[in-house]
Every structure is written in structure tokens, then in C-alpha cells.
Design an enzyme around this catalytic site. Structure first.
Site, PDB file in Angstrom:
ATOM      1  N   HIS A 137     109.224 -34.717  97.126  1.00 47.20           N
ATOM      2  CA  HIS A 137     109.062 -33.517  97.961  1.00 47.20           C
ATOM      3  C   HIS A 137     107.775 -32.753  97.657  1.00 47.20           C
ATOM      4  O   HIS A 137     107.228 -32.105  98.530  1.00 47.20           O
ATOM      5  CB  HIS A 137     110.273 -32.591  97.770  1.00 47.20           C
ATOM      6  CG  HIS A 137     110.449 -32.146  96.355  1.00 47.20           C
ATOM      7  ND1 HIS A 137     111.000 -32.967  95.392  1.00 47.20           N
ATOM      8  CD2 HIS A 137     110.124 -30.985  95.729  1.00 47.20           C
ATOM      9  CE1 HIS A 137     111.018 -32.331  94.234  1.00 47.20           C
ATOM     10  NE2 HIS A 137     110.489 -31.133  94.415  1.00 47.20           N
ATOM     11  N   CYS A 156     103.058 -37.313  93.966  1.00 49.34           N
ATOM     12  CA  CYS A 156     104.008 -36.279  93.560  1.00 49.34           C
ATOM     13  C   CYS A 156     103.191 -35.015  93.313  1.00 49.34           C
ATOM     14  O   CYS A 156     102.031 -34.949  93.725  1.00 49.34           O
ATOM     15  CB  CYS A 156     104.827 -36.710  92.330  1.00 49.34           C
ATOM     16  SG  CYS A 156     103.940 -36.887  90.772  1.00 49.34           S
ATOM     17  N   GLY A 157     103.758 -34.036  92.681  1.00 46.76           N
ATOM     18  CA  GLY A 157     103.026 -32.790  92.472  1.00 46.76           C
ATOM     19  C   GLY A 157     101.776 -32.975  91.641  1.00 46.76           C
ATOM     20  O   GLY A 157     100.710 -32.483  91.976  1.00 46.76           O
ATOM     21  N   GLY A 196     100.908 -36.283  90.236  1.00 44.85           N
ATOM     22  CA  GLY A 196     100.477 -37.674  90.242  1.00 44.85           C
ATOM     23  C   GLY A 196     100.814 -38.386  88.951  1.00 44.85           C
ATOM     24  O   GLY A 196     100.632 -39.597  88.831  1.00 44.85           O
ATOM     25  N   GLY A 232     104.011 -38.112  86.944  1.00 44.75           N
ATOM     26  CA  GLY A 232     105.376 -38.632  86.838  1.00 44.75           C
ATOM     27  C   GLY A 232     105.593 -39.867  87.695  1.00 44.75           C
ATOM     28  O   GLY A 232     106.206 -40.850  87.257  1.00 44.75           O
ATOM     29  N   HIS A 270      87.946 -51.956  87.102  1.00 38.67           N
ATOM     30  CA  HIS A 270      88.161 -52.346  85.713  1.00 38.67           C
ATOM     31  C   HIS A 270      89.612 -52.644  85.362  1.00 38.67           C
ATOM     32  O   HIS A 270      89.860 -53.430  84.445  1.00 38.67           O
ATOM     33  CB  HIS A 270      87.661 -51.247  84.768  1.00 38.67           C
ATOM     34  CG  HIS A 270      86.179 -51.102  84.773  1.00 38.67           C
ATOM     35  ND1 HIS A 270      85.542 -50.107  84.072  1.00 38.67           N
ATOM     36  CD2 HIS A 270      85.201 -51.807  85.397  1.00 38.67           C
ATOM     37  CE1 HIS A 270      84.228 -50.207  84.254  1.00 38.67           C
ATOM     38  NE2 HIS A 270      84.000 -51.223  85.067  1.00 38.67           N
ATOM     39  N   ARG A 330      91.614 -58.110  79.560  1.00 35.28           N
ATOM     40  CA  ARG A 330      92.297 -56.856  79.230  1.00 35.28           C
ATOM     41  C   ARG A 330      93.496 -56.622  80.139  1.00 35.28           C
ATOM     42  O   ARG A 330      94.561 -56.183  79.689  1.00 35.28           O
ATOM     43  CB  ARG A 330      91.313 -55.698  79.312  1.00 35.28           C
ATOM     44  CG  ARG A 330      90.218 -55.817  78.264  1.00 35.28           C
ATOM     45  CD  ARG A 330      89.099 -54.856  78.481  1.00 35.28           C
ATOM     46  NE  ARG A 330      88.051 -55.088  77.481  1.00 35.28           N
ATOM     47  CZ  ARG A 330      86.802 -54.765  77.658  1.00 35.28           C
ATOM     48  NH1 ARG A 330      86.406 -54.163  78.780  1.00 35.28           N
ATOM     49  NH2 ARG A 330      85.913 -55.012  76.718  1.00 35.28           N
TER      50      ARG A 330
END
Length: 154
Positions: free
Chosen positions: A17, A73-74, A76, A78, A105, A143
Site C-alpha cells: 500500500h 514499498c515505502g 524499497g 523491506g 555488476h 561474484r
């Protein structure tokens, strides 16, 4: 207004949300550029849990329904953690440079953004850079292989 990316990879998109408005703008931006988008929601302001949407986006990328993902999300953060735990190489980006380097990369396959931190034009520009940038390979391939080989102990 920036040029739209040319038609390219299929995207899965999802947001909670706190990120739904930016997600909707970015989904429209991708579609205007001819990119196919599977919008996994949410589709409104009702409170929902970001892990559900981060995992859904990662799942769509991992099972081949999409080539790349967008998760908002609010902050970025979580939603990036959730997408990563679900198996994606998710990267929270804040600008064109971080979006470009996430692909170049790290071969990130899910781009994550925070609606509370990014303006619309910066988010569009970052998304365009993510779409347009191929993985460089070379020394980075080893990597990324190490990242893929990491297994969480039980």
C-alpha cells in the site's frame, strides 16, 4: 519526459500500500514503452504486507512468467529483503547510477524502489536504466555465481 525503453523484457510488478501509486505509474511507463507487465498488485490503499508482494514478484521471475521484476514499498528496503529471501537478486535503487550498476555488476533481476524516497521522474529514469543495461559478465559473473551458491543454514 524521457524516452521510453524499447520493447524488451517481460516484467512482473508488485507493491504494498505504501508503494502502490509509484508502482502504478511505473507499470504505465513500462507499458507505454511496449514492455509487457504482469501486475501482481496491490491495487489500492488498503494496508497489505510487503513480503507477500516481494515474494510474488520474485516467484514470477524465478518461474519464468517474467524476465525482470519491479517491487515498490515505502522505502524499497523491506520488499527487496523479501524478494531476495524468495530467491531473486533484488536491488534497492535510488537513482540512474544505482539502477545501472545493479544490472551491470550484480545481474539484479528485481529492481526495488521506495515511494517515500523517490520522485516520479527519478524513478522512471532509474527504471529505464535498469531495463536498458545488460549484465557485464566477466569478473562479475564469478561474484554473482557465489551469491547464487549461498545457502542459508537450517
Amino acid at each position: 519526459m524521457t524516452d521510453h525503453p524499447s520493447a524488451g523484457p517481460r516484467f512482473a510488478a508488485g507493491a504494498d500500500h505504501a508503494g502502490v501509486h509509484l508502482k502504478d505509474i511505473l507499470v504505465a511507463h513500462l507499458r507505454e514503452g511496449g514492455i509487457e507487465v504482469l501486475d501482481l498488485g496491490t491495487h489500492g490503499d488498503a494496508s497489505v504486507d510487503y513480503p507477500d508482494f516481494g515474494a510474488a514478484v520474485a516467484g514470477a521471475v524465478l518461474d519464468g512468467r517474467a524476465d525482470l521484476g519491479l517491487a515498490v514499498c515505502g522505502s524499497g528496503i523491506g520488499i527487496a529483503i523479501a524478494a531476495t529471501r524468495a530467491g531473486a537478486r533484488a536491488a534497492t535503487v535510488h537513482d540512474v547510477t544505482s539502477a545501472r550498476l545493479a544490472r551491470l555488476h550484480n545481474d539484479a533481476n528485481v529492481v526495488c524502489m521506495g515511494e517515500r524516497f523517490l520522485g516520479v521522474q527519478v524513478a522512471k529514469d532509474a527504471l529505464d536504466a535498469f531495463v536498458a543495461t545488460p549484465f557485464e559478465g566477466g569478473r562479475h559473473a564469478a561474484r554473482v555465481a557465489k551469491i547464487e551458491a549461498i545457502v542459508r543454514p537450517d
